[in-house]
Design an enzyme around this catalytic site. Structure first.
Site, PDB file in Angstrom:
ATOM      1  N   GLY A 179      37.822  75.918 -65.373  1.00 55.56           N
ATOM      2  CA  GLY A 179      36.410  75.563 -65.446  1.00 55.56           C
ATOM      3  C   GLY A 179      36.214  74.322 -66.292  1.00 55.56           C
ATOM      4  CG  HIS A 440      19.596  45.345 -86.585  1.00 50.53           C
ATOM      5  ND1 HIS A 440      20.253  45.384 -85.377  1.00 50.53           N
ATOM      6  CD2 HIS A 440      20.255  44.460 -87.374  1.00 50.53           C
ATOM      7  CE1 HIS A 440      21.286  44.544 -85.421  1.00 50.53           C
ATOM      8  NE2 HIS A 440      21.312  43.978 -86.626  1.00 50.53           N
TER       9      HIS A 440
END
Ligand code: FAD
Ligand code: NAD
Length: 461
Positions: A179, A440
């Protein structure tokens, strides 16, 4: 037999049940919570928290190992070693802190916690371990889910579920994972970084079949770089009696044997909805899950259900949100479970986030969608972190720019899910995201730049 009467009885102390009980306590609702194993449910004990602890330790170890041959910024580390026993003890310590925190919060909010297995007698009566009988005006079923078993690979011996995989005493030299969904990829990647030889066998044609290819491609590339053998379009047939190896059949019908000290079966989870008298209530069900409406009401008056036992998406934050809502409904408030989006995060390498509609889902829902993406390769913060793969993608309504969905893949993007979810919940438009000053240098700037790009004037690309 002891008899207790209460206003609300919660069965299950996972994130759904314990949050419902805390909120009910805050609202002055007399509440009893019955839990047969440990407070915190799958999430705190054998799910979200232990898996993220293991992933963190694996990342740190792998990072240190990869510095042995130096790094672009001049760091070299010799002799990195991991004491896995200490890793497991550290993980268990975190689980212990969180579960005792939950117990404290329940106590503080005057919730009566009863340890034992609840057996439903009728919609208002529950027995606990045959010792106590509780009568309640409202019954909330929050019994969660358990790992799905494959008939060809029943759990036991070397075949394990995520529960055992999170408590191994040693790192298995070889691990086969059946899976390639959330659990298979999160744990498969962690064990590969810890040094196991990992093979992942997935029935579908690609990893994370429910997620679009653009998002999963960087994860598939990373698995390859880590040396994981990924076999898609393949079926696990069982353990070969002669060799003890995992027998798999690929699409072309070639059978092959896979080395495995352990086989982790991670093919989904099934509801805990049988074996405790729920069948006797004759509630409407969907494939083993309890059917609920947008108030989490079942088809029986004053019987409620939340979390994994009600089906997909089986996520802790959904269970918690439903639990909080049901407590408020019982207190008489008007509520509906109608979120704009439930964020989904795969804690793979790199991480993937999806909030709201993907481009394909937007199209299928009849939207004329505008899609724009901004790569981390043009983001200063990503470069300074030495990991600039991936991107943030916005999906917006073509007509008025209203955000329909946001997806991202990249290092650390899980933490951006809050910004994405908030933007969607506030019905933000591309202009709103573009006009918000983003600090930033941060990865979040890529969200603003993706919005700007959607408006046709990205600045940094
Ligand atoms: P559960 O947490 O399953 O709790 C149900 C509780 O009910 C259990 O404690 C159980 O013992 C108890 N119970 C059941 N029957 C009875 C009974 N008859 N009497 C008394 N008690 C009973 N989700 C995320 O959002 N993020 C993740 O990163 C994440 N990682 C995961 C990793 C793994 C390995 C796994 C397995 C799951 C992960 N999940 C994650 C999913 C998350 O754990 C579940 O969505 C969440 O725990 C569901 O909460 P719940 O309250 O519905 O049920
Ligand atoms: P999943 O549904 O995410 O993935 C199961 C995978 O197994 C799928 O890719 C499916 O195609 C494949 N599969 C099914 N049968 C198979 C077979 N016979 N052979 C090979 N492959 C097969 O399920 P999961 O990984 O077990 O996780 C269960 C649930 O737990 C998830 O749906 C999720 O809700 C929750 N979870 C969430 C997180 C998270 O939020 N980060 C992490 C772990 C688990």
């Amino acid at each position: 037999m002891d008899e207790i009467a209460t206003r609300l009885l919660v069965i299950g102390g996972g994130p759904g049940g314990y949050v419902a009980a805390i909120r009910a306590g805050q609202l002055g609702i007399e509440t009893v919570l019955v839990e047969e194993h440990a407070l915190g449910g799958s999430c705190l004990n054998v799910g979200c928290i232990p898996s993220k602890a293991l992933i963190h330790a694996a990342d740190a170890y792998h990072d240190a190992r990869s510095r042995e041959s130096g790094s672009p910024f001049g760091l070299s580390v010799g002799g990195a070693a991991l004491d896995f026993g200490k890793t497991v003890a550290w993980k268990d310590g975190i689980v212990g802190r969180l579960t005792s925190g939950v117990a404290g919060l329940l106590r503080k909010n005057r919730v009566t916690v009863i340890r034992g297995r609840a057996d439903i007698i009728d919609g208002k009566t529950v027995a606990v371990d045959g010792q106590k009988r509780i009568r309640a005006e409202h019954l909330l079923i929050a019994t969660g889910s358990k790992p799905a078993e494959l008939s060809a690979l029943p759990f036991g011996g070397k075949v394990i579920s995520s529960t055992e995989a999170l408590s191994l005493a040693e790192i298995p030299p070889s691990l086969a994972v059946v899976g390639a969904g959330y659990i298979g990829l999160e744990l498969g990647t962690a064990f590969a970084k810890l040094g196991s030889r990992v093979t992942i066998v997935e029935a579908a044609g690609k990893i994370l079949p429910g997620w679009d290819e653009e998002l999963t491609r960087p994860v598939a590339a990373r698995l390859q770089a880590l040396g994981v053998d990924l076999v898609t379009g393949a079926k696990a047939l069982g353990i070969d009696a002669a060799t003890g190896k995992l027998r798999i059949a690929e699409a072309q019908q070639n059978e092959r044997l896979v080395d495995c000290d352990k086989v982790l079966v991670a093919v989904g989870r099934v509801a805990c909805s049988t074996g405790f008298g729920l069948e006797g209530l004759d509630l409407a069900m969907d494939g083993g899950f309890i059917r609920v409406d947008d108030r989490c009401a079942t088809t029986m008056r004053d019987v409620w259900a939340i979390g994994d036992v009600t089906g997909e998406p089986m996520l802790a934050h959904r269970a918690m949100a439903q639990g909080e809502m049901v407590a408020e409904l019982i207190a008489g408030r008007k509520r509906r479970f109608d979120p704009v989006a439930i964020p989904a995060i795969c804690f793979t390498d790199p991480e993937i986030v999806s909030v709201g509609l993907s481009p394909a889902q937007a199209k299928a829902a009849g939207h004329n969608a505008r899609v724009a993406a901004f790569p981390f390769a043009a983001n200063g913060r990503a470069m300074t972190q030495g990991d600039d793969g991936g991107f943030i993608r916005v999906v917006a309504d073509e007509a008025d720019g209203t955000l329909l969905g946001v997806q991202a893949v990249g290092h650390g993007v899980s933490e951006l899910s809050a910004a994405f979810g908030l933007a969607l919940e506030m019905r933000a438009r591309l202009e709103d995201i573009a006009a918000t000053i983003h600090a930033h240098p941060t990865r979040g700037e890529a969200f603003q730049e993706a919005a700007l790009r959607g408006l046709g004037h990205a600045l940094h690309i």
